[in-house]
Design a protein around this motif. Structure first.
Motif, PDB file in Angstrom:
ATOM      1  N   HIS A   1      47.891  38.628  31.226  1.00 47.65           N
ATOM      2  CA  HIS A   1      47.940  40.086  31.234  1.00 47.65           C
ATOM      3  C   HIS A   1      46.867  40.660  32.159  1.00 47.65           C
ATOM      4  O   HIS A   1      45.936  41.331  31.717  1.00 47.65           O
TER       5      HIS A   1
ATOM      6  N   ILE B  80      47.101  25.650  39.866  1.00 41.11           N
ATOM      7  CA  ILE B  80      45.990  25.136  39.074  1.00 41.11           C
ATOM      8  C   ILE B  80      46.292  25.440  37.595  1.00 41.11           C
ATOM      9  O   ILE B  80      46.827  26.506  37.284  1.00 41.11           O
ATOM     10  N   PRO B  81      46.004  24.526  36.655  1.00 37.59           N
ATOM     11  CA  PRO B  81      46.318  24.804  35.240  1.00 37.59           C
ATOM     12  C   PRO B  81      45.558  26.031  34.712  1.00 37.59           C
ATOM     13  O   PRO B  81      44.439  26.308  35.154  1.00 37.59           O
ATOM     14  N   GLY B  82      46.169  26.725  33.795  1.00 36.16           N
ATOM     15  CA  GLY B  82      45.470  27.823  33.113  1.00 36.16           C
ATOM     16  C   GLY B  82      45.826  29.210  33.585  1.00 36.16           C
ATOM     17  O   GLY B  82      45.316  30.192  33.052  1.00 36.16           O
TER      18      GLY B  82
ATOM     19  N   ALA C  47      48.293  30.994  33.086  1.00 32.45           N
ATOM     20  CA  ALA C  47      48.932  31.840  32.065  1.00 32.45           C
ATOM     21  C   ALA C  47      47.896  32.611  31.249  1.00 32.45           C
ATOM     22  O   ALA C  47      48.234  33.570  30.557  1.00 32.45           O
ATOM     23  N   SER C  48      46.635  32.172  31.327  1.00 31.19           N
ATOM     24  CA  SER C  48      45.585  32.878  30.577  1.00 31.19           C
ATOM     25  C   SER C  48      44.759  33.795  31.474  1.00 31.19           C
ATOM     26  O   SER C  48      43.863  34.471  30.993  1.00 31.19           O
ATOM     27  N   TRP C  49      45.063  33.836  32.739  1.00 30.57           N
ATOM     28  CA  TRP C  49      44.180  34.551  33.665  1.00 30.57           C
ATOM     29  C   TRP C  49      44.230  36.064  33.511  1.00 30.57           C
ATOM     30  O   TRP C  49      45.313  36.646  33.381  1.00 30.57           O
ATOM     31  N   ASN C  50      43.049  36.657  33.556  1.00 29.10           N
ATOM     32  CA  ASN C  50      42.976  38.112  33.687  1.00 29.10           C
ATOM     33  C   ASN C  50      42.612  38.425  35.137  1.00 29.10           C
ATOM     34  O   ASN C  50      42.621  37.531  35.990  1.00 29.10           O
TER      35      ASN C  50
ATOM     36  N   LYS D 277      36.776  34.142  40.094  1.00 31.43           N
ATOM     37  CA  LYS D 277      35.821  33.115  39.628  1.00 31.43           C
ATOM     38  C   LYS D 277      36.206  31.742  40.137  1.00 31.43           C
ATOM     39  O   LYS D 277      35.370  30.992  40.646  1.00 31.43           O
ATOM     40  N   ALA D 278      37.483  31.400  39.978  1.00 28.61           N
ATOM     41  CA  ALA D 278      37.934  30.056  40.361  1.00 28.61           C
ATOM     42  C   ALA D 278      37.822  29.838  41.869  1.00 28.61           C
ATOM     43  O   ALA D 278      37.441  28.760  42.320  1.00 28.61           O
TER      44      ALA D 278
ATOM     45  N   ALA E  67      34.233  29.476  42.833  1.00 32.76           N
ATOM     46  CA  ALA E  67      33.681  28.218  42.330  1.00 32.76           C
ATOM     47  C   ALA E  67      34.190  27.011  43.122  1.00 32.76           C
ATOM     48  O   ALA E  67      33.763  25.884  42.902  1.00 32.76           O
TER      49      ALA E  67
ATOM     50  N   ASP F 250      37.325  25.939  43.109  1.00 31.90           N
ATOM     51  CA  ASP F 250      38.421  25.245  42.420  1.00 31.90           C
ATOM     52  C   ASP F 250      39.793  25.712  42.901  1.00 31.90           C
ATOM     53  O   ASP F 250      40.800  25.085  42.604  1.00 31.90           O
TER      54      ASP F 250
ATOM     55  N   ALA G  87      56.243  34.798  33.123  1.00 32.94           N
ATOM     56  CA  ALA G  87      55.386  33.861  32.365  1.00 32.94           C
ATOM     57  C   ALA G  87      56.209  33.113  31.318  1.00 32.94           C
ATOM     58  O   ALA G  87      56.012  31.913  31.111  1.00 32.94           O
TER      59      ALA G  87
ATOM     60  N   THR H   6      56.245  29.109  31.825  1.00 32.96           N
ATOM     61  CA  THR H   6      55.554  28.278  30.832  1.00 32.96           C
ATOM     62  C   THR H   6      56.545  27.531  29.940  1.00 32.96           C
ATOM     63  O   THR H   6      56.138  26.741  29.089  1.00 32.96           O
TER      64      THR H   6
END
Lengths: 439, 319
Positions: free
Chosen positions: A205, A254-256, A258-261, A267-268, A271, A273, A414, A418
């Motif tokens: 979201h 990259i995994p994850g 579905a949780s990203w804001n 950040k990724a 970093a 990644d 999503a 998913t």
């Protein structure tokens, strides 16, 4: 110090040649000269409270504060400016609209003025004046602010989002330049994943990032939430194709995601990644401002969104319009300030402060120095021109804004990506949600 | 005592019947009413009015920014067929039942432990309050980082220990995301349960335990026949509040997941906020909030009728 006179200002030319470098005292001098000729004279003793979205690039905030300070000093208008996060601007503006007090002006997101068309000062005169003076308004910006031929607000700028990628990773994946179409883009993402330098786009979201890229995929396949008459048409073969394409893309991410804001990809990427994502220019600005990230900044480039099967750009960019409430005691002061914001003398300086985070909505600013002094910013200059209104081909307004705020398209993609729902189920749920809003 | 001869006029004056105003001033029942009036005012203005307004809004098509029209039960009809709404109901029930049960178990265990004589008892009792005194949003942000898809300290540690090869997708996977938010809620809520039950334990007379010990009761028997029955009323109160707080939780979810991924952690409270405030559909958001009322009333009723059973309160068997 540049001395601006009324004559110089009216003549343009000399005075405005130097305008691109206006700061401090020069800006104040310009403001004083502008105040003498301005079409809208602030009311005596005017006091304005303005709420705006919280800045993401500090230099943009500084430039904006300088504009406010110069306006205050030149016109004697008392101004109180405060910032709220993007998502808090609309509810607080609505409270003001409901109660008829508290704020004079609000600078917020895309369809904000459409939420309370009867509570705003019509800006037809300001829009006409600025449009004629500065080469006209871009299409999406105008549509975002207009209703029944009236300007409900002024589209100050667009917060452009574009592909942000690591050039070394893209080249290693076998691409000399960033792909320009959907198949090429998918192939690149697959290659990036194979090299363990993955791409990633928010499927959580995330108001800005997630909505922007899923609508790009949807519209790129000539699939739309509603048609031009606002009839819900999401459940279509084109949408199914968009879902399949998105699923193929998401499998390379990259995994994850579905949780990203909205902050997750920043950040990724910073970093190390993440090697390709869609974002405003803030990732690049942050890397460039940090001496420890010199290599990353040098390797970071931007590209236009690839074109889908529809054959033309389908970008959802974030317009940021400003409005004045009709219960303000100082409508002329509000109009004067809006005019002052968009005058070339300081607007270009402000764009420069934003470092590409803001894109002009008036065509005359296409050649602003901000777009040439760092070539990596150049693509962002096109954000306003390539953008579609947030409603797609449907009507701009509160229903379109509600659909976006409710993450209907994001959740549809999503759900499918998913594996939570199959294509039919994901489309049916989105269709049901859209019918709820467009009833 | 002096007898005073009353003039006819004075006598008439003293004999006059008390007016309604006199009754309102001096009648004990009315006096009670006057004393209650400020409290009633507070209750009506700050509790009943917002509740009533919320319920009224749920029957309108009010949008943020403009007044709506009465549309009957239309909002509820749409919600009835709304899969995301029902998912949020399921999530809320799951979240509340699992988190409340675990909070109770851990809280009771800690309360019993802290009720014993042990070194640094006061310090330990203070320490247990830490999760409760940290602002909710701050702890939610901390958990968001702990369970971040890319930067989770748990994934980092397990990878360095060679136990996993890639990050655990804590908040990106629907099952994991539900577990994570429930875990955060438990961490946050245990102190309330533990400290309140500890307060209840402090009221149990030590002489009861002494007598039971002399009678040869085991520790389980002491708990089963002394502690538990005497603690039952406070358990009812604590669990009622725990269930209410958990059922209406908002901050933890909003800060950690915003209801994602794919609405797997949307609670009724967060969905209501998203629809009402973010999406501007105030009437519909109010309907979602109002739909929480039956569940909350049920939780209160269980506790209320439980507390009414005096024998139960006194540690006797139920009728």
């Amino acid at each position: 110090m540049q001395d601006f006179t009324r004559r110089a200002l009216l003549q343009g030319g000399t005075a405005l040649t130097a305008a691109g470098v206006l700061t401090g005292p020069a800006l104040l001098e310009f403001a004083k000269a502008w105040a003498q000729t301005a079409q809208w004279k602030p009311e005596a003793g005017a006091k304005i409270t303005l709420m705006r979205w919280k800045r993401f690039v500090p230099e943009e905030d500084e430039a904006f504060n300088a504009i406010v300070a110069a306006f205050k000093s030149a016109t004697g208008t008392d101004m109180n400016v405060f910032s709220e996060s993007f998502e808090d601007v609309q509810p607080k503006a609505s409270v003001a609209a409901n109660t008829g007090s508290g704020l004079d002006m609000v600078w917020g997101l895309h369809t904000l003025p459409q939420l309370f068309p009867t509570k705003v000062v019509k800006m037809n005169d300001v829009a006409d004046y600025l449009g004629k003076k500065y080469g006209g308004w871009t299409d999406a910006a105008a549509k975002t602010c207009m209703k029944d031929g009236n300007w409900l607000g002024i589209p100050v700028a667009t917060v452009g989002g574009y592909m942000t990628y690591r050039k070394s990773a893209v080249e290693k994946a076998g691409f000399k330049e960033f792909p320009k179409d959907f198949p090429g883009f998918l192939e690149m993402c697959k290659a990036l994943k194979k090299n363990n330098t993955p791409a990633g786009f928010a499927l959580g979201h995330a108001t800005g990032d997630a909505n922007a890229w899923v609508h790009w995929v949807l519209w790129g396949h000539n699939a739309w939430t509603v048609d031009k008459d606002d009839k819900v048409i999401i459940n279509s073969p084109e949408t199914a194709k968009a879902l399949d394409y998105c699923k193929a893309l998401a499998d390379t991410f990259i995994p994850g995601t579905a949780s990203w804001n909205d902050g997750s990809n920043n950040k990724a990427f910073l970093a190390g990644d993440l090697y390709c994502t869609a974002n405003g220019i803030s990732i690049y600005v942050a890397a460039k401002n940090d001496p420890k990230m010199k290599d990353l900044a040098e390797d970071t480039y931007h590209a236009l969104w690839p074109i889908g099967p529809i054959g033309k750009p389908t970008e959802m960019q974030l317009a940021v319009p400003i409005l004045a409430f009709n219960f303000t005691k100082y409508p002329n002061a509000c109009k004067a300030f809006i005019d002052f914001m968009l005058e070339k003398a300081q607007y270009e300086k402000w764009l420069e402060g934003a470092k590409g985070y803001l894109t002009q909505t008036l065509n005359a600013y296409d050649s602003a120095p901000v777009w040439t002094e760092d070539p990596k910013r150049a693509v962002f200059a096109q954000a306003s021109k390539r953008a579609l209104p947030a409603s797609g081909i449907g009507t701009v307004g509160e229903k379109a804004a509600t659909a976006i705020a409710d993450f209907i398209v994001v959740d549809m993609f999503a759900n499918y990506c998913t594996g939570a729902k199959d294509a039919k189920g994901a489309m049916a749920e989105a269709e049901r949600q859209l019918k709820r809003i467009y009833r | 005592m002096v007898d005073i001869a009353l003039t006819p006029r004075a006598a008439k004056s003293q004999m006059r019947e008390a007016t309604s105003w006199d009754q309102l001033k001096h009648n004990r029942n009315w006096l009670g009413f006057w004393f209650m009036l400020p409290a009633m005012g507070f209750l009506i203005f700050f509790l009943a009015y917002p509740l009533g307004l919320g319920i009224w809004l749920s029957f309108t098509d009010t949008k943020i920014g403009r007044v709506g029209q009465f549309i009957g039960a239309e909002n509820y009809e749409w919600l009835w067929d709304d899969s995301i709404f029902w998912l949020s109901v399921t999530n809320t029930l799951l979240y509340t039942s699992i988190a409340s049960a675990i909070k109770f178990a851990i809280g009771l265990y800690l309360a019993l432990l802290l009720n014993e004589n042990m070194p640094f008892k006061a310090v330990l009792r203070s320490l247990i309050l830490i999760p409760f005194i940290v602002p909710t949003v701050l702890s939610a942000l901390a958990f968001w980082w702990i369970f971040d898809a890319q930067f989770s300290i748990i994934s980092w540690s397990l990878k360095h220990l060679g136990l996993i090869h890639q990050n655990i997708n804590f908040l990106g996977d629907t099952t994991w995301a539900r577990i994570c938010v429930i875990f955060a809620n438990i961490w946050r809520g245990v102190p309330f349960v533990a400290i309140t039950l500890l307060a209840g334990l402090q009221t149990v007379s030590p002489s009861l335990y002494e007598a039971a010990t002399l009678d040869g009761a085991t520790s389980w028997q002491r708990f089963r026949h002394i502690t538990y029955p005497l603690l039952t009323p406070i358990i009812a109160v604590v669990m009622t509040f725990s269930v209410l707080f958990t059922f209406t939780d908002f901050q933890l979810i909003w800060a950690m997941t915003r209801g994602g991924p794919v609405n797997a952690t949307h609670l009724m409270a967060t969905l209501s906020y998203q629809r009402a405030i973010i999406a501007g559909q105030l009437g519909e958001g109010a309907a979602i909030s109002s739909a929480m009322i039956p569940f909350l009333l049920a939780a209160i009723m269980v506790s209320w009728f439980g507390l009414q059973r005096r024998k139960w309160q006194q540690g006797e068997n139920n009728d």
